[in-house]
Design an enzyme around this catalytic site. Structure first.
Site, mmCIF file in Angstrom:
data_model
loop_
_atom_site.group_PDB
_atom_site.id
_atom_site.type_symbol
_atom_site.label_atom_id
_atom_site.label_comp_id
_atom_site.label_asym_id
_atom_site.label_seq_id
_atom_site.Cartn_x
_atom_site.Cartn_y
_atom_site.Cartn_z
ATOM 1 N N SER A 38 -12.578 55.636 -52.590
ATOM 2 C CA SER A 38 -11.207 54.350 -52.170
ATOM 3 C C SER A 38 -10.701 53.867 -52.718
ATOM 4 C CB SER A 38 -11.782 54.115 -51.507
ATOM 5 O OG SER A 38 -13.002 53.420 -51.800
ATOM 6 N N HIS A 76 -11.850 45.966 -51.398
ATOM 7 C CA HIS A 76 -11.345 46.772 -52.548
ATOM 8 C C HIS A 76 -9.347 46.104 -52.703
ATOM 9 C CE1 HIS A 76 -13.716 49.332 -50.513
ATOM 10 N NE2 HIS A 76 -13.343 50.412 -51.070
#
Length: 269
Positions: free
Chosen positions: A44, A251
């Site tokens: 990711s 993230h």
């Protein structure tokens, strides 16, 4: 006729003078940069989870138009670009499902992988929801996995890439530290937990860098690029824990992709 010959001769003299001043020869003056065949692999952090602007066709892989591979491709116009990185990918997902675009003509490969194998998503969830002692125990478990199991898994990925793309330059990118210690956060994890999570990220990066170097690959660390932009910094390029959008927690934001990962990759590509 004489005038045209004189003009042509003058042009030739001018070109020769320019080449002499620049140190170039005629072939160099007209040569265009070689086009690259580029493939972006991994998890990711490469697909761009957290950056938004996801390509609907990528489904649960959540490939973002703001992810560093797409940004690099837009700026450098490679002759081919394969964007195979996928949210949640582990080393086995890369070897089993992301190498189809690689071949003898592949010139450049980028890769982030290892965090999901080590269970970092579960580590983060545990630390957010459970006690400090439970958090620290889960971090210790992840570090043990990095020491005992992950190196062999990374070896498998790196060897598979080399077998498929023997001439490619492979850039393995690391992960940022998550927290600025003694920062602006007034709630959430304890400083001890934040410090332990940062140290675990460093531990993963160290192990990844070692395996990459042993395979002749370039390891590109992003810790320096993210320094001053961690969670609790006041100018974070990382999403903090969000139980409503748990998949984007920890993230990079769009700014983290363009200001953190992109320049680091560009410097090593």
């Amino acid at each position: 006729m004489k005038l045209s010959r004189i003009a042509a001769f003058s042009s030739s003299l001018l070109l020769a003078a320019v080449l002499a001043l620049t140190g170039a020869n005629p072939a160099q003056a007209t040569a265009a940069p070689a086009a690259l065949d580029y493939a972006a692999l991994g998890d990711s952090y490469s697909s761009g989870v957290g950056a938004g602007a996801y390509d609907g066709a990528s489904g649960s892989c959540k490939r973002s138009d703001r992810a560093f591979p797409r940004l690099w491709a837009a700026r450098n116009s490679p002759s081919s670009f394969a964007f195979a990185a996928c949210s949640g990918a582990r080393t086995s997902d890369v070897t089993e499902g992301q190498l189809g675009s690689l071949g003898p003509a592949t010139d450049l490969v980028s890769l982030t992988v290892g965090g999901n194998d080590a269970g970092f998503a579960d580590v983060m969830t545990t630390c957010v929801l459970m006690s400090e002692s439970t958090c620290l125990d889960r971090i210790a478990e992840a570090r043990s996995y990095v020491d005992r199991t992950l190196p062999g898994q990374l070896d498998g990925v790196y060897a598979a890439i080399r077998a498929k793309a023997p001439s490619a330059r492979v850039v393995v990118l690391g992960y940022p530290r998550f927290y600025q210690l003694n920062g602006t956060c007034v709630a959430g994890l304890s400083e001890r937990e934040r410090s332990a999570l940062n140290a675990a990220s460093d531990h993963l990066n160290t192990a990844t860098a070692k395996r990459a170097a042993d395979h002749g690959y370039t390891f590109a660390e992003v810790v320096t690029a993210f320094t001053g932009h961690e969670i609790c910094s006041g100018d974070a390029w990382l999403h903090s824990a969000n139980l409503l959008r748990i998949g984007e927690s920890y993230h990079p934001t769009a700014a983290g992709q363009s200001g953190g990962y992109l320049p680091v990759f560009t410097a090593h590509a």
